[in-house]
Design a protein around this motif. Structure first.
Motif, PDB file in Angstrom:
ATOM      1  N   PRO A 160      27.912 -27.978  18.894  1.00  0.00           N
ATOM      2  CA  PRO A 160      28.905 -27.136  18.597  1.00  0.00           C
ATOM      3  C   PRO A 160      29.551 -26.581  19.617  1.00  0.00           C
ATOM      4  CG  PRO A 160      26.889 -25.908  18.466  1.00  0.00           C
ATOM      5  CD  PRO A 160      26.393 -27.395  18.834  1.00  0.00           C
ATOM      6  N   VAL A 161      29.429 -26.681  20.827  1.00  0.00           N
ATOM      7  CA  VAL A 161      30.194 -26.107  21.900  1.00  0.00           C
ATOM      8  C   VAL A 161      30.864 -27.386  22.502  1.00  0.00           C
ATOM      9  CG1 VAL A 161      29.914 -25.146  24.568  1.00  0.00           C
ATOM     10  CG2 VAL A 161      28.425 -24.572  22.540  1.00  0.00           C
ATOM     11  N   LYS A 162      32.333 -27.414  22.834  1.00  0.00           N
ATOM     12  CA  LYS A 162      33.094 -28.237  22.922  1.00  0.00           C
ATOM     13  C   LYS A 162      33.525 -28.347  24.283  1.00  0.00           C
ATOM     14  CE  LYS A 162      32.474 -29.666  18.571  1.00  0.00           C
ATOM     15  NZ  LYS A 162      31.396 -31.057  18.531  1.00  0.00           N
ATOM     16  N   PHE A 163      33.353 -27.322  25.034  1.00  0.00           N
ATOM     17  CA  PHE A 163      33.791 -27.162  26.576  1.00  0.00           C
ATOM     18  C   PHE A 163      32.732 -27.773  27.545  1.00  0.00           C
ATOM     19  CE2 PHE A 163      32.450 -23.047  25.467  1.00  0.00           C
ATOM     20  CZ  PHE A 163      31.883 -22.580  26.650  1.00  0.00           C
ATOM     21  N   ARG A 164      31.608 -28.572  27.057  1.00  0.00           N
ATOM     22  CA  ARG A 164      30.559 -28.953  27.820  1.00  0.00           C
ATOM     23  C   ARG A 164      30.237 -30.404  27.798  1.00  0.00           C
ATOM     24  NH1 ARG A 164      26.456 -27.094  29.692  1.00  0.00           N
ATOM     25  NH2 ARG A 164      26.903 -29.031  30.925  1.00  0.00           N
ATOM     26  N   GLY A 165      29.941 -30.898  28.737  1.00  0.00           N
ATOM     27  CA  GLY A 165      29.865 -32.489  28.523  1.00  0.00           C
ATOM     28  C   GLY A 165      28.715 -32.954  29.581  1.00  0.00           C
ATOM     29  N   ASP A 166      28.435 -34.230  29.932  1.00  0.00           N
ATOM     30  CA  ASP A 166      27.196 -34.695  30.716  1.00  0.00           C
ATOM     31  C   ASP A 166      27.195 -34.202  32.111  1.00  0.00           C
ATOM     32  OD1 ASP A 166      26.670 -36.299  28.584  1.00  0.00           O
ATOM     33  OD2 ASP A 166      27.444 -38.130  29.523  1.00  0.00           O
ATOM     34  N   SER A 167      26.134 -33.685  32.691  1.00  0.00           N
ATOM     35  CA  SER A 167      25.942 -32.940  33.965  1.00  0.00           C
ATOM     36  C   SER A 167      24.514 -33.111  34.424  1.00  0.00           C
ATOM     37  CB  SER A 167      26.519 -31.575  33.718  1.00  0.00           C
ATOM     38  OG  SER A 167      25.472 -30.748  33.029  1.00  0.00           O
ATOM     39  N   GLY A 168      24.379 -33.207  35.697  1.00  0.00           N
ATOM     40  CA  GLY A 168      23.069 -33.218  36.324  1.00  0.00           C
ATOM     41  C   GLY A 168      22.387 -34.295  36.199  1.00  0.00           C
ATOM     42  N   LEU A 169      23.077 -35.623  35.961  1.00  0.00           N
ATOM     43  CA  LEU A 169      22.266 -36.823  35.663  1.00  0.00           C
ATOM     44  C   LEU A 169      21.723 -37.377  36.836  1.00  0.00           C
ATOM     45  CD1 LEU A 169      25.197 -38.485  33.488  1.00  0.00           C
ATOM     46  CD2 LEU A 169      23.264 -37.111  32.750  1.00  0.00           C
ATOM     47  N   GLN A 170      21.810 -36.922  37.862  1.00  0.00           N
ATOM     48  CA  GLN A 170      20.975 -37.385  39.270  1.00  0.00           C
ATOM     49  C   GLN A 170      20.022 -36.320  39.397  1.00  0.00           C
ATOM     50  OE1 GLN A 170      21.485 -40.405  40.327  1.00  0.00           O
ATOM     51  NE2 GLN A 170      22.922 -40.543  38.685  1.00  0.00           N
ATOM     52  N   ASP A 171      19.735 -35.379  38.766  1.00  0.00           N
ATOM     53  CA  ASP A 171      18.856 -34.337  38.939  1.00  0.00           C
ATOM     54  C   ASP A 171      17.193 -35.117  39.041  1.00  0.00           C
ATOM     55  OD1 ASP A 171      20.632 -32.396  39.055  1.00  0.00           O
ATOM     56  OD2 ASP A 171      19.838 -31.542  37.212  1.00  0.00           O
ATOM     57  N   GLY A 172      16.660 -34.594  40.357  1.00  0.00           N
ATOM     58  CA  GLY A 172      15.394 -35.418  40.765  1.00  0.00           C
ATOM     59  C   GLY A 172      15.511 -36.502  41.759  1.00  0.00           C
ATOM     60  N   ASN A 173      16.505 -36.847  42.104  1.00  0.00           N
ATOM     61  CA  ASN A 173      16.702 -37.929  43.145  1.00  0.00           C
ATOM     62  C   ASN A 173      17.047 -36.874  44.420  1.00  0.00           C
ATOM     63  OD1 ASN A 173      16.555 -39.984  41.377  1.00  0.00           O
ATOM     64  ND2 ASN A 173      18.701 -39.950  40.942  1.00  0.00           N
ATOM     65  N   ILE A 174      15.958 -36.602  44.763  1.00  0.00           N
ATOM     66  CA  ILE A 174      16.109 -35.625  45.997  1.00  0.00           C
ATOM     67  C   ILE A 174      15.555 -36.225  47.154  1.00  0.00           C
ATOM     68  CG2 ILE A 174      15.654 -33.151  46.813  1.00  0.00           C
ATOM     69  CD1 ILE A 174      15.138 -32.582  43.826  1.00  0.00           C
ATOM     70  N   SER A 175      16.101 -36.048  48.425  1.00  0.00           N
ATOM     71  CA  SER A 175      15.602 -36.542  49.819  1.00  0.00           C
ATOM     72  C   SER A 175      14.052 -36.097  49.873  1.00  0.00           C
ATOM     73  CB  SER A 175      16.295 -35.902  50.802  1.00  0.00           C
ATOM     74  OG  SER A 175      15.683 -36.370  51.866  1.00  0.00           O
ATOM     75  N   GLY A 176      13.233 -37.025  50.258  1.00  0.00           N
ATOM     76  CA  GLY A 176      11.581 -36.746  50.260  1.00  0.00           C
ATOM     77  C   GLY A 176      10.542 -37.063  49.059  1.00  0.00           C
ATOM     78  N   PHE A 177      11.463 -37.150  47.753  1.00  0.00           N
ATOM     79  CA  PHE A 177      10.699 -37.382  46.908  1.00  0.00           C
ATOM     80  C   PHE A 177      11.487 -37.640  45.635  1.00  0.00           C
ATOM     81  CE2 PHE A 177      11.621 -33.306  44.556  1.00  0.00           C
ATOM     82  CZ  PHE A 177      11.618 -32.249  45.568  1.00  0.00           C
ATOM     83  N   SER A 178      11.102 -38.246  44.472  1.00  0.00           N
ATOM     84  CA  SER A 178      12.096 -38.468  43.563  1.00  0.00           C
ATOM     85  C   SER A 178      11.418 -38.415  41.924  1.00  0.00           C
ATOM     86  CB  SER A 178      12.399 -40.379  43.418  1.00  0.00           C
ATOM     87  OG  SER A 178      13.247 -40.578  42.422  1.00  0.00           O
ATOM     88  N   ALA A 179      11.744 -37.823  41.222  1.00  0.00           N
ATOM     89  CA  ALA A 179      11.213 -37.459  39.805  1.00  0.00           C
ATOM     90  C   ALA A 179      12.516 -37.564  38.787  1.00  0.00           C
ATOM     91  CB  ALA A 179      10.436 -36.141  39.820  1.00  0.00           C
ATOM     92  N   ASP A 180      12.143 -37.738  37.431  1.00  0.00           N
ATOM     93  CA  ASP A 180      12.912 -37.446  36.588  1.00  0.00           C
ATOM     94  C   ASP A 180      13.167 -36.068  36.039  1.00  0.00           C
ATOM     95  OD1 ASP A 180      14.832 -37.722  34.430  1.00  0.00           O
ATOM     96  OD2 ASP A 180      13.723 -38.854  33.167  1.00  0.00           O
ATOM     97  N   LEU A 181      14.286 -35.424  36.587  1.00  0.00           N
ATOM     98  CA  LEU A 181      14.228 -33.989  36.420  1.00  0.00           C
ATOM     99  C   LEU A 181      15.704 -33.681  35.559  1.00  0.00           C
ATOM    100  CD1 LEU A 181      13.153 -32.256  39.401  1.00  0.00           C
ATOM    101  CD2 LEU A 181      11.750 -32.695  37.428  1.00  0.00           C
ATOM    102  N   VAL A 182      16.303 -34.807  34.960  1.00  0.00           N
ATOM    103  CA  VAL A 182      17.280 -34.895  34.064  1.00  0.00           C
ATOM    104  C   VAL A 182      17.121 -34.136  32.794  1.00  0.00           C
ATOM    105  CG1 VAL A 182      19.113 -35.950  32.957  1.00  0.00           C
ATOM    106  CG2 VAL A 182      18.496 -36.794  35.063  1.00  0.00           C
ATOM    107  N   GLY A 183      17.930 -33.114  32.280  1.00  0.00           N
ATOM    108  CA  GLY A 183      17.692 -32.248  31.183  1.00  0.00           C
ATOM    109  C   GLY A 183      17.438 -30.830  31.435  1.00  0.00           C
ATOM    110  N   GLY A 184      16.888 -30.098  30.381  1.00  0.00           N
ATOM    111  CA  GLY A 184      16.856 -28.787  30.632  1.00  0.00           C
ATOM    112  C   GLY A 184      17.959 -27.774  30.503  1.00  0.00           C
TER     113      GLY A 184
END
Length: 608
Positions: free
Chosen positions: A136-160
């Motif tokens: 129902p919120v129309k001023f938002r879209g996809d974001s943070g799609l690379q969350d978790g790809n951090i230097s030193g470790f990698s995890a799927d932290l997309v979402g939340g």
């Protein structure tokens, strides 16, 4: 997700009496109406996993009465008097049903259905990841799609969920939000269903519980765990690594073009672990109709809880004391105790699984958690940092409705006393001050007074509902007698204040009423959704603008006024205008608890 339908508060229906049977206690408990909708046993305690009936209990499960008639004249007189009394009762009931009803005192004149609709929509605006097309919120879209790809470790932290007006994600308040919202569904699911919001809140909870399973990572090769406490925030700026980050860049989540660091903990972060266990366990009860998903949630919760409580006591501690684990969260969510979260997690895990070992842990550590609460100065306040009042209310629920008896009676009685004492403290002036307009000030030095007032309203109303169910009209608060009517008056007064009954005549729920904050401290709401991408430097224009936000952040509860009821609607002053997922969770809980059933006009049938 379909749009919610609003139910008119002008439609009337007659009230009804419902009775719940409790197999554990062997007794029947009446509720005021279907709209209490408290599912007393949550469908818990599988017979194959427990044998509570075999446990000795200080509670008598049943009584036998033998009647012997020694004088027939007295017996006939007794029968006659009884019939007269029954007749008088029936006449009274008929008069109560047929005569016009007066409006209840101490009820809200606000449209609470609309308020719940809007308050839930705020969580849609906070979603991170692959954004739902039907939102129902129309001023938002996809974001943070690379969350978790951090230097030193990698995890799927997309979402939340983004925490507040920034673009950061914090696991502790997210887990608290999931737990609290799940609790409201378990207690008041009929209300959500009646206003067509049950699917909506289940979607919000699942968005959060899916993310909580991502932030907890285990390895079969080790007996430890990785807990990700935060994504986004300040970079480790050096001369060679200076640049933009979440703290110094005012930009929409969709336009983020800078690295988003994360923080990783292990199971020695006892407070974070306990809160995630609670969130996963409570959510599993919400989704018990989805057997596979519920099992997945409880299995993850059990694994993490067992890792957390098996730590050497010397290593159990606070996630924010470790620079690698909680340095970014410390300025915003600096935890001050951990035993309350472990008890919180253990209690919810018991409710989810029926395993008495978890209840044994919760009741065995309840007293030490209370000691930590006093040391932290949080006594009687339910919020993201302190779960002890929540623990007390949950354990009181078990005491009232499940009759477990030995060996839990001491801790359960203690929980009841703490519940009564904590809620007593809201009703007198001995413990907490109020603003001149009537807002309770539970943490006057921490700001965000509405967050604490909302959970006080929720716990008070929930406890009132429990007392109604056991036919108790009140209790003693020291030398004072407290009635459930007085308890309800307090709880609804805080809701009414938030929704506009205050000296500023300001609704602190964005979009509710005609006068509400227009400059909410929120990046996505303050920047136009016009197809253009704005850099950090361009975003400063919107941060410093004196114009209203171009996007209405519907359903966001802002931090609120100061101790004198003054409020400044200025984007640059977040201590007045910033919302958060943890505070909105408390608001939703209070709102849905106070929803009253619509009343239907009687149908008149005309005969020719």
């Amino acid at each position: 997700m379909p749009k919610s339908s609003h139910v008119s508060s002008d439609v009337e229906m007659p009230s009804a009496m419902y009775v719940h049977t409790i197999s554990e206690a062997g007794r029947m408990l009446p509720s005021d109406s279907k709209w209490n909708s408290i599912e007393l046993n949550f469908g818990l305690y599988p017979k194959s996993r427990n044998n509570y009936e075999s446990l000795p209990s200080k509670y008598s499960k049943s009584y036998e009465y033998n009647m012997v008639i020694t004088d027939k004249k007295d017996f006939k007189r007794f029968i006659g008097i009884t019939m007269v009394v029954v007749l008088l009762i029936l006449v009274s009931i008929l008069l109560a049903v047929l005569l016009p009803r007066k409006h209840k005192h101490d009820s809200s004149s606000k449209n609470l259905t609309l308020a719940v609709n809007q308050a839930l929509t705020f969580f849609d605006a906070q979603k991170s990841g692959n954004y739902p097309k039907n939102s129902p919120v129309k001023f938002r879209g996809d974001s943070g799609l690379q969350d978790g790809n951090i230097s030193g470790f990698s995890a799927d932290l997309v979402g939340g969920f983004y925490d507040s007006g920034n673009n950061q994600k914090f696991s502790l308040p997210t887990a608290y939000m999931v737990t609290l919202l799940s609790w409201t569904v378990l207690e008041y699911h009929e209300k959500y269903s009646h206003i067509s919001e049950l699917d909506h809140i289940r979607d919000i909870i699942k968005w959060g519980s899916d993310y909580l399973m991502k932030v907890f990572v285990t390895s079969n090769a080790t007996s430890n765990a990785a807990l990700y406490s935060q994504v986004g925030g300040a970079r480790n700026n050096t001369k060679d690594d200076a640049g933009e980050d979440d703290n110094n860049c005012w930009t929409r989540p969709e336009d983020m073009a800078y690295p988003r660091p994360g923080s990783r903990c292990d199971a020695t972060a006892s407070d974070l672990a306990g809160e995630i266990v609670a969130g996963l366990s409570a959510a599993s009860l919400v989704f018990k109709d989805n057997i596979d998903y519920a099992r997945q949630l409880t299995e993850r919760a059990e694994t993490l809880f067992n890792l957390a409580i098996k730590q050497d006591p010397a290593r159990q501690g606070l996630y924010t004391t470790d620079n690698e684990c909680g340095a970014e969260a410390r300025p915003y969510y600096n935890s001050t105790s951990f035993r309350d979260e472990l008890v919180w997690g253990g209690t919810w895990l018991f409710l989810a699984t029926g395993n008495p070992l978890y209840l044994a842990y919760a009741t065995g550590n309840f007293s030490s958690a209370a000691d930590e609460e006093v040391e932290a100065g949080d006594k009687g306040v339910l919020y993201w940092n302190n779960k002890q009042l929540g623990n007390a209310v949950l354990l009181t629920r078990i005491l009232y409705f499940h009759d477990l008896g030995y060996p839990y009676e001491v801790a359960l009685s203690s929980s009841r006393e703490m519940t009564e004492t904590g809620i007593c403290s809201y009703l007198t002036d001995k413990h907490f001050r109020r603003t001149p307009g009537g807002l309770i000030l539970l943490q006057p030095d921490k700001g965000s007074p509405l967050e604490f007032a909302a959970t006080a309203s929720f716990t008070s109303k929930l406890f009132k509902d429990y007392l109604d169910l056991i036919r108790k009209s009140g209790w003693r608060c020291g030398p004072d007698a407290i009635s459930v009517k007085r308890l309800h008056s307090f709880s609804i007064s805080q809701i009414n204040y938030i929704l506009g009954d205050n000296p500023m005549k300001m609704s602190y729920l964005v979009g509710f009423g005609d006068h509400y904050p227009k400059q909410v401290h929120h990046r996505a709401a303050s920047i136009p959704w016009d197809g253009q991408k704005y850099t950090c430097s361009q975003g400063d224009k919107w941060l410093n603008s004196k114009d209203p936000n171009p996007n209405i952040l519907s359903g966001a509860m802002v931090s609120g006024p100061d101790e004198f009821d003054n409020f400044l609607d200025e984007r640059g002053k977040p201590w007045f205008t910033q919302p958060s997922i943890s505070s909105n969770a408390g608001l939703v809980a209070a709102l849905v608890a106070h929803l009253e059933p619509p009343r239907r006009c009687p149908i008149r049938v005309e005969f020719g």
